[in-house]
Design an enzyme around this catalytic site. Structure first.
Site, mmCIF file in Angstrom:
data_model
loop_
_atom_site.group_PDB
_atom_site.id
_atom_site.type_symbol
_atom_site.label_atom_id
_atom_site.label_comp_id
_atom_site.label_asym_id
_atom_site.label_seq_id
_atom_site.Cartn_x
_atom_site.Cartn_y
_atom_site.Cartn_z
ATOM 1 N N ASP A 16 0.853 -1.197 0.000
ATOM 2 C CA ASP A 16 0.000 0.000 0.000
ATOM 3 C C ASP A 16 0.885 1.242 0.000
ATOM 4 O O ASP A 16 1.888 1.311 0.704
ATOM 5 C CB ASP A 16 -0.924 -0.005 1.219
ATOM 6 C CG ASP A 16 -2.074 0.967 1.062
ATOM 7 O OD1 ASP A 16 -3.220 0.509 0.941
ATOM 8 O OD2 ASP A 16 -1.829 2.195 1.045
ATOM 9 N N ASN B 204 -12.918 -3.045 2.470
ATOM 10 C CA ASN B 204 -13.945 -2.006 2.550
ATOM 11 C C ASN B 204 -14.835 -2.167 1.321
ATOM 12 O O ASN B 204 -14.326 -2.202 0.192
ATOM 13 C CB ASN B 204 -13.295 -0.620 2.565
ATOM 14 C CG ASN B 204 -12.407 -0.417 3.780
ATOM 15 O OD1 ASN B 204 -12.768 -0.819 4.878
ATOM 16 N ND2 ASN B 204 -11.251 0.184 3.593
ATOM 17 N N GLN C 66 -14.529 2.650 1.240
ATOM 18 C CA GLN C 66 -13.806 2.224 0.033
ATOM 19 C C GLN C 66 -13.531 3.441 -0.845
ATOM 20 O O GLN C 66 -14.434 4.232 -1.137
ATOM 21 C CB GLN C 66 -14.632 1.192 -0.752
ATOM 22 C CG GLN C 66 -13.885 0.630 -1.962
ATOM 23 C CD GLN C 66 -14.663 -0.454 -2.707
ATOM 24 O OE1 GLN C 66 -15.809 -0.753 -2.357
ATOM 25 N NE2 GLN C 66 -14.053 -1.008 -3.728
ATOM 26 N N VAL D 260 -10.989 3.114 -3.632
ATOM 27 C CA VAL D 260 -10.640 2.616 -4.968
ATOM 28 C C VAL D 260 -11.687 1.574 -5.335
ATOM 29 O O VAL D 260 -11.826 0.551 -4.649
ATOM 30 C CB VAL D 260 -9.218 2.013 -5.008
ATOM 31 C CG1 VAL D 260 -8.922 1.472 -6.410
ATOM 32 C CG2 VAL D 260 -8.171 3.052 -4.611
ATOM 33 N N HIS E 230 -10.374 -5.217 -3.367
ATOM 34 C CA HIS E 230 -9.030 -5.511 -2.850
ATOM 35 C C HIS E 230 -9.141 -5.854 -1.371
ATOM 36 O O HIS E 230 -10.020 -5.353 -0.674
ATOM 37 C CB HIS E 230 -8.075 -4.324 -3.045
ATOM 38 C CG HIS E 230 -8.613 -3.022 -2.516
ATOM 39 N ND1 HIS E 230 -9.579 -2.303 -3.187
ATOM 40 C CD2 HIS E 230 -8.348 -2.327 -1.390
ATOM 41 C CE1 HIS E 230 -9.874 -1.217 -2.505
ATOM 42 N NE2 HIS E 230 -9.149 -1.205 -1.398
ATOM 43 N N HIS F 272 -7.066 -5.662 2.125
ATOM 44 C CA HIS F 272 -5.919 -5.103 2.847
ATOM 45 C C HIS F 272 -5.401 -6.172 3.802
ATOM 46 O O HIS F 272 -6.199 -6.812 4.504
ATOM 47 C CB HIS F 272 -6.343 -3.924 3.732
ATOM 48 C CG HIS F 272 -6.874 -2.732 3.007
ATOM 49 N ND1 HIS F 272 -6.135 -1.590 2.821
ATOM 50 C CD2 HIS F 272 -8.082 -2.496 2.443
ATOM 51 C CE1 HIS F 272 -6.866 -0.687 2.175
ATOM 52 N NE2 HIS F 272 -8.059 -1.218 1.936
HETATM 53 P P1 AMP Z 1 -9.765 1.515 0.180
HETATM 54 O O1 AMP Z 1 -9.857 2.864 0.847
HETATM 55 O O2 AMP Z 1 -10.205 0.377 1.019
HETATM 56 O O3 AMP Z 1 -10.437 1.557 -1.169
HETATM 57 O O4 AMP Z 1 -8.229 1.277 -0.056
HETATM 58 C C1 AMP Z 1 -7.524 1.798 -1.135
HETATM 59 C C2 AMP Z 1 -6.071 1.697 -0.779
HETATM 60 O O5 AMP Z 1 -5.315 1.830 -1.959
HETATM 61 C C3 AMP Z 1 -5.585 2.795 0.181
HETATM 62 O O6 AMP Z 1 -5.051 2.178 1.344
HETATM 63 C C4 AMP Z 1 -4.523 3.532 -0.622
HETATM 64 O O7 AMP Z 1 -3.436 3.949 0.159
HETATM 65 C C5 AMP Z 1 -4.117 2.475 -1.646
HETATM 66 N N1 AMP Z 1 -3.567 2.997 -2.871
HETATM 67 C C6 AMP Z 1 -4.070 3.979 -3.665
HETATM 68 N N2 AMP Z 1 -3.278 4.170 -4.740
HETATM 69 C C7 AMP Z 1 -2.262 3.289 -4.634
HETATM 70 C C8 AMP Z 1 -1.107 2.996 -5.431
HETATM 71 N N3 AMP Z 1 -0.849 3.663 -6.569
HETATM 72 N N4 AMP Z 1 -0.273 2.029 -5.013
HETATM 73 C C9 AMP Z 1 -0.529 1.356 -3.865
HETATM 74 N N5 AMP Z 1 -1.586 1.570 -3.072
HETATM 75 C C10 AMP Z 1 -2.443 2.542 -3.441
#
Ligand code: AMP
Length: 118
Positions: free
Chosen positions: A35, A90, A97, A99, A103, A105
């Site tokens: 992450d 999430n 959430q 992204v 996924h 974590h």
């Molecule tokens: P969520 O908020 O559960 O959707 O988690 C999205 C996660 O993606 C967050 O913890 C971000 O820090 C991570 N994230 C976003 N962009 C990147 C990236 N380019 N490389 C690695 N992690 C990322």
């Protein structure tokens, strides 16, 4: 002309190789990356290559894929020497959430080597 990737999520852009990431594992079904904003000493993401927005998008035909993601999460955690970890997904904006591509974590505190156990 190169394809328009502006509508893709950041994870799809990583999967297709357009964006770089700190990759820990990859196979035909998923990638595992660190992450970019870690919330724990070890914080990696297990991401299916198939576009599922969240678990709310999953169907019965995704059962094997979802199992595979959990097995990969456990294998990478073991390779990193974690002796325990939290696994979180999430699902939906109201759950935090950010992204919109499924996924998991994996968050871990100290590795066995950091604790002087190996
Ligand atoms: P969520 O908020 O559960 O959707 O988690 C999205 C996660 O993606 C967050 O913890 C971000 O820090 C991570 N994230 C976003 N962009 C990147 C990236 N380019 N490389 C690695 N992690 C990322």
């Amino acid at each position: 002309m190169s394809p328009d990737t502006s509508m893709l999520s950041v994870f799809e852009r990583i999967i297709c190789g357009e964006l770089a990431a700190d990759k820990l594992f990859e196979d035909d079904k998923c990638i595992v990356i660190n992450d970019i904003h870690p919330q724990a000493p070890v914080h990696f993401l297990v991401i299916p290559k198939k576009k599922l927005v969240s678990l709310m998008d999953a169907k019965a035909c995704d059962q094997a894929l979802l199992g595979h993601l959990l097995v990969v999460a456990a294998q990478v955690a073991e390779q990193l020497g974690l002796k325990g970890y939290r696994l979180v997904a999430n699902n939906g904006q109201s759950a935090g959430q950010t992204v919109m591509h499924l996924h998991f974590h994996v968050l871990g505190r100290k590795t066995l080597s950091e604790q002087g156990l190996i």
